[in-house]
Design an enzyme around this catalytic site. Structure first.
Site, PDB file in Angstrom:
ATOM      1  N   LYS A  26      70.790  17.576  60.088  1.00  0.00           N
ATOM      2  CA  LYS A  26      70.273  18.390  58.981  1.00  0.00           C
ATOM      3  C   LYS A  26      70.901  19.791  58.977  1.00  0.00           C
ATOM      4  O   LYS A  26      71.539  20.205  59.957  1.00  0.00           O
ATOM      5  CB  LYS A  26      68.751  18.467  59.091  1.00  0.00           C
ATOM      6  CG  LYS A  26      68.047  17.107  58.905  1.00  0.00           C
ATOM      7  CD  LYS A  26      66.529  17.271  58.887  1.00  0.00           C
ATOM      8  CE  LYS A  26      65.818  15.944  58.646  1.00  0.00           C
ATOM      9  NZ  LYS A  26      64.350  16.118  58.552  1.00  0.00           N
ATOM     10  N   HIS A  38      67.561  13.410  60.982  1.00  0.00           N
ATOM     11  CA  HIS A  38      66.822  12.316  60.345  1.00  0.00           C
ATOM     12  C   HIS A  38      67.297  11.021  60.980  1.00  0.00           C
ATOM     13  O   HIS A  38      68.472  10.891  61.322  1.00  0.00           O
ATOM     14  CB  HIS A  38      67.123  12.260  58.827  1.00  0.00           C
ATOM     15  CG  HIS A  38      66.666  10.967  58.223  1.00  0.00           C
ATOM     16  ND1 HIS A  38      65.367  10.786  57.801  1.00  0.00           N
ATOM     17  CD2 HIS A  38      67.301   9.784  58.034  1.00  0.00           C
ATOM     18  CE1 HIS A  38      65.249   9.528  57.361  1.00  0.00           C
ATOM     19  NE2 HIS A  38      66.404   8.906  57.493  1.00  0.00           N
ATOM     20  N   GLU A  55      68.904   3.160  53.324  1.00  0.00           N
ATOM     21  CA  GLU A  55      69.493   4.492  53.544  1.00  0.00           C
ATOM     22  C   GLU A  55      70.996   4.412  53.793  1.00  0.00           C
ATOM     23  O   GLU A  55      71.748   5.282  53.346  1.00  0.00           O
ATOM     24  CB  GLU A  55      68.781   5.173  54.721  1.00  0.00           C
ATOM     25  CG  GLU A  55      67.326   5.496  54.392  1.00  0.00           C
ATOM     26  CD  GLU A  55      66.540   6.070  55.574  1.00  0.00           C
ATOM     27  OE1 GLU A  55      67.120   6.223  56.666  1.00  0.00           O
ATOM     28  OE2 GLU A  55      65.356   6.362  55.380  1.00  0.00           O
ATOM     29  N   ASN A  82      63.999  20.326  61.373  1.00  0.00           N
ATOM     30  CA  ASN A  82      63.847  19.557  62.610  1.00  0.00           C
ATOM     31  C   ASN A  82      65.099  18.777  63.001  1.00  0.00           C
ATOM     32  O   ASN A  82      65.019  17.720  63.617  1.00  0.00           O
ATOM     33  CB  ASN A  82      62.586  18.677  62.557  1.00  0.00           C
ATOM     34  CG  ASN A  82      62.639  17.631  61.472  1.00  0.00           C
ATOM     35  OD1 ASN A  82      63.617  17.546  60.736  1.00  0.00           O
ATOM     36  ND2 ASN A  82      61.602  16.826  61.372  1.00  0.00           N
ATOM     37  N   TYR A 129      64.661  10.977  49.652  1.00  0.00           N
ATOM     38  CA  TYR A 129      63.292  11.128  50.143  1.00  0.00           C
ATOM     39  C   TYR A 129      62.246  10.680  49.115  1.00  0.00           C
ATOM     40  O   TYR A 129      61.103  11.133  49.175  1.00  0.00           O
ATOM     41  CB  TYR A 129      63.041  12.579  50.555  1.00  0.00           C
ATOM     42  CG  TYR A 129      63.604  12.932  51.918  1.00  0.00           C
ATOM     43  CD1 TYR A 129      63.106  12.338  53.079  1.00  0.00           C
ATOM     44  CD2 TYR A 129      64.618  13.873  52.059  1.00  0.00           C
ATOM     45  CE1 TYR A 129      63.609  12.664  54.336  1.00  0.00           C
ATOM     46  CE2 TYR A 129      65.127  14.208  53.317  1.00  0.00           C
ATOM     47  CZ  TYR A 129      64.611  13.599  54.452  1.00  0.00           C
ATOM     48  OH  TYR A 129      65.096  13.924  55.699  1.00  0.00           O
TER      49      TYR A 129
HETATM   50  P1  IDP Z   1      60.677  11.652  60.318  1.00  0.00           P
HETATM   51  O1  IDP Z   1      61.839  12.493  59.831  1.00  0.00           O
HETATM   52  O2  IDP Z   1      60.332  11.951  61.756  1.00  0.00           O
HETATM   53  O3  IDP Z   1      60.850  10.180  60.029  1.00  0.00           O
HETATM   54  P2  IDP Z   1      58.804  11.745  58.052  1.00  0.00           P
HETATM   55  O4  IDP Z   1      57.333  11.647  58.202  1.00  0.00           O
HETATM   56  O5  IDP Z   1      59.542  10.569  57.474  1.00  0.00           O
HETATM   57  O6  IDP Z   1      59.411  12.145  59.499  1.00  0.00           O
HETATM   58  O7  IDP Z   1      59.093  13.031  57.166  1.00  0.00           O
HETATM   59  C1  IDP Z   1      60.378  13.298  56.664  1.00  0.00           C
HETATM   60  C2  IDP Z   1      60.702  14.745  56.869  1.00  0.00           C
HETATM   61  O8  IDP Z   1      59.817  15.541  56.082  1.00  0.00           O
HETATM   62  C3  IDP Z   1      60.514  15.256  58.292  1.00  0.00           C
HETATM   63  O9  IDP Z   1      61.621  15.029  59.133  1.00  0.00           O
HETATM   64  C4  IDP Z   1      60.283  16.732  58.081  1.00  0.00           C
HETATM   65  O10 IDP Z   1      61.534  17.412  57.900  1.00  0.00           O
HETATM   66  C5  IDP Z   1      59.522  16.742  56.770  1.00  0.00           C
HETATM   67  N1  IDP Z   1      58.079  16.790  57.025  1.00  0.00           N
HETATM   68  C6  IDP Z   1      57.273  15.808  57.442  1.00  0.00           C
HETATM   69  N2  IDP Z   1      56.003  16.215  57.561  1.00  0.00           N
HETATM   70  C7  IDP Z   1      56.007  17.521  57.207  1.00  0.00           C
HETATM   71  C8  IDP Z   1      54.979  18.498  57.123  1.00  0.00           C
HETATM   72  O11 IDP Z   1      53.805  18.251  57.389  1.00  0.00           O
HETATM   73  N3  IDP Z   1      55.401  19.726  56.716  1.00  0.00           N
HETATM   74  C9  IDP Z   1      56.695  20.024  56.411  1.00  0.00           C
HETATM   75  N4  IDP Z   1      57.691  19.113  56.479  1.00  0.00           N
HETATM   76  C10 IDP Z   1      57.341  17.887  56.874  1.00  0.00           C
END
Ligand code: IDP
Length: 142
Positions: free
Chosen positions: A11, A117, A128, A114, A51
């Site tokens: 990312k 992905h 994807e 974070n 997304y």
């Molecule tokens: P993942 O990336 O670990 O699979 P997902 O639940 O699929 O997590 O969420 C996709 C992305 O959305 C996350 O990597 C993160 O960047 C963002 N995200 C998920 N939950 C939150 C939240 O509660 N606040 C802000 N961003 C979030």
């Protein structure tokens, strides 16, 4: 054990921190081969489409804004149990909860920024990978 492919994205925060190579090393040391890769700056439309399953979530707009804020590196990883293996290397979504030694524990700064992905299931991986690569752009190991 199944030979699988999964879609990984480094990312914008991790690209900006100049840790593409360190993250690639972790994939390779874990036995995952990079069989397709490209750097790109996602458009709003590309990020929203990728997304789409999160469209109704409160963080959707922030997520799209973040994913379009700078270049990303998108790759297909191939290897034994590649989907779960990559998720294990990544660590929990929230870096504060990510296990020590995982990519997110070491390189991510927040739940939005974070670092990486990774596809979370075989069905997601198929969708994807096809979202970013056509068959001719994937170079399996012999
Ligand atoms: P993942 O990336 O670990 O699979 P997902 O639940 O699929 O997590 O969420 C996709 C992305 O959305 C996350 O990597 C993160 O960047 C963002 N995200 C998920 N939950 C939150 C939240 O509660 N606040 C802000 N961003 C979030």
């Amino acid at each position: 054990m199944a030979n699988e492919r999964t879609l990984s994205i480094i990312k914008p925060d991790a690209v900006a921190k100049n840790v593409i190579g360190e993250i690639y090393t972790r994939f390779e040391k874990a036995g995952l081969a990079i069989v397709a890769a490209k750097m790109m700056h996602l458009t709003q439309e590309q990020a929203e489409g990728f997304y789409a399953e999160h469209k109704e979530r409160p963080f959707f707009n922030d997520l799209v804004a973040f994913m379009t804020s700078g270049p990303v590196v998108v790759q297909v990883l191939e290897g034994e149990d590649a989907i779960v293996k990559n998720r294990d290397l990544m660590g929990a979504t929230n870096p504060k909860e990510a296990e020590a030694g995982t990519i997110r524990a070491d390189f991510a700064s927040s739940i939005d920024a974070n670092a990486v992905h990774g596809s979370d299931s075989a069905a997601s991986a198929e969708r994807e990978i096809a979202y970013f690569f056509n068959d001719g752009e994937i170079c399996p190991r012999g």
